[in-house]
Design an enzyme around this catalytic site. Structure first.
Site, short mmCIF file in Angstrom:
data_model
loop_
_atom_site.label_atom_id
_atom_site.label_comp_id
_atom_site.label_asym_id
_atom_site.label_seq_id
_atom_site.Cartn_x
_atom_site.Cartn_y
_atom_site.Cartn_z
N ASP A 293 67.34 74.57 -20.94
CA ASP A 293 67.84 73.32 -20.37
C ASP A 293 69.35 73.27 -20.58
OD1 ASP A 293 67.24 70.50 -19.32
OD2 ASP A 293 68.36 70.07 -21.16
N GLU B 109 67.62 70.65 -14.16
CA GLU B 109 68.48 71.65 -14.79
C GLU B 109 67.71 72.44 -15.84
OE1 GLU B 109 69.36 67.65 -16.85
OE2 GLU B 109 69.15 68.34 -14.78
#
Length: 323
Positions: free
Chosen positions: A177, A220
């Site tokens: 992440d 993301e």
């Protein structure tokens, strides 16, 4: 086009082959059906096949049926050459899988016309194959980063779990992440944020082996599936990815943007099928620890599997990887 011509009459075979080569076609010639089938079994599949009906051994209709029985090759347009002109014979040839026929003796101009019709079919077939492949890729690929999308990477993980179980091999996951990615969008705009995601995906993919898989798991978030990868190997890879993402700033126009990444790693080594949710949850739990201990790091979650209840007793014991 690549054209296969099969005829046991040397005069007809020479005449047809000579004409086709004059027209610029790539021609394979055989004097009987058995020889032609041996050529086809070696993988030299033509776009068009011109087959004589009556041949010793394997005749034209039999060869035609064998070609139609193959499902591992593109469609072959088949023209049957025959001295028969009874409707029953022509129907039998078409039922065997032929697309067209020519009655001997025939005019070479008529053969040219039949081949032009065949080329239209072959071209259409190629367009359909290309369109189908494009749709398949679009269905599996994240449109922005060009890596696997969420559904495709989860499907890949399911298949690799099955493989690891069958072959008793380890399987590792990395859930990554980007740290503070919202601030990139807020500060530089979503267009710049998209470019960062594209470059992150490229850097991550460059660190992986050819048979590893990477997909965009969320906005993301990236999920990497590492077949036959031990824990230490997966952790080292995650560290290489962390460095590859964070060490070199992302340069766009006159901007230099530094992005870091947090990663949770887990490895399954036991010969038990494991629900996909458990693996992802374990990696996600390790990722959560990275986020709460300063980000820009790697956590590893180890599985403990008790033989008495292999499914319910799986627990994750995260261990911090020092940077």
């Amino acid at each position: 086009m690549r054209i296969l011509v099969v005829d046991d009459d040397p005069l007809t075979l020479h005449m047809v082959v000579y004409r086709l080569r004059q027209c610029g076609h790539d021609v394979i010639s055989c004097a009987d059906g058995e020889a032609a089938w041996q050529v086809l079994e070696k993988g030299a599949m033509p776009n068009v096949a011109i087959l004589d009906w009556m041949m010793p051994g394997m005749n034209g209709p039999e060869l035609c049926q064998r070609i139609r029985g193959r499902s591992d090759c593109p469609y072959v347009y088949i023209v049957m050459l025959t001295g028969r002109n009874n409707p029953e014979d022509l129907i039998a040839g078409l039922d065997a899988g032929a697309d067209d026929y020519l009655t001997k003796p025939f005019h070479l101009g008529e053969l040219d016309a039949r081949l032009r019709a065949g080329k239209r079919i072959v071209d259409l077939q190629n367009e359909l194959i290309s369109a189908r492949e494009t749709l398949r890729i679009q269905a599996m690929q994240d449109s922005l980063t060009q890596i696997l999308n969420h559904g495709a990477i989860v499907d890949r993980l399911l298949r690799e779990i099955d493989r690891a179980h069958r072959e008793h091999q380890p399987l590792s996951l990395i859930l990554a992440d980007l740290d503070g990615f919202k601030s990139v969008n807020d500060s530089y705009g979503h267009v710049m944020g998209d470019q960062v995601l594209v470059e992150v995906a490229r850097r991550m993919r460059a660190c992986l082996r050819s048979y590893d898989a990477i997909g965009r798991y969320g906005g993301e978030e990236f999920l990497m599936v590492l077949p036959n990868s031990e824990a230490a190997q997966a952790v080292r890879l995650a560290e290489r990815i962390r460095v590859a993402v964070s060490q070199e700033p992302f340069r766009f126009r006159n901007l230099a943007i530094t992005v870091t990444v947090s990663q949770g790693v887990t490895t399954w080594t036991d010969p038990y099928p494991i629900p996909i949710e458990r693996l992802i949850q374990s990696a996600d739990g390790a990722l959560y620890l990275v986020k709460n201990s300063g980000r820009n790091g790697v956590e590893y979650a180890r599985f403990d599997v008790h033989a008495e209840d292999a499914f319910s007793s799986i627990t994750a014991t995260p261990t911090r990887v020092k940077q």
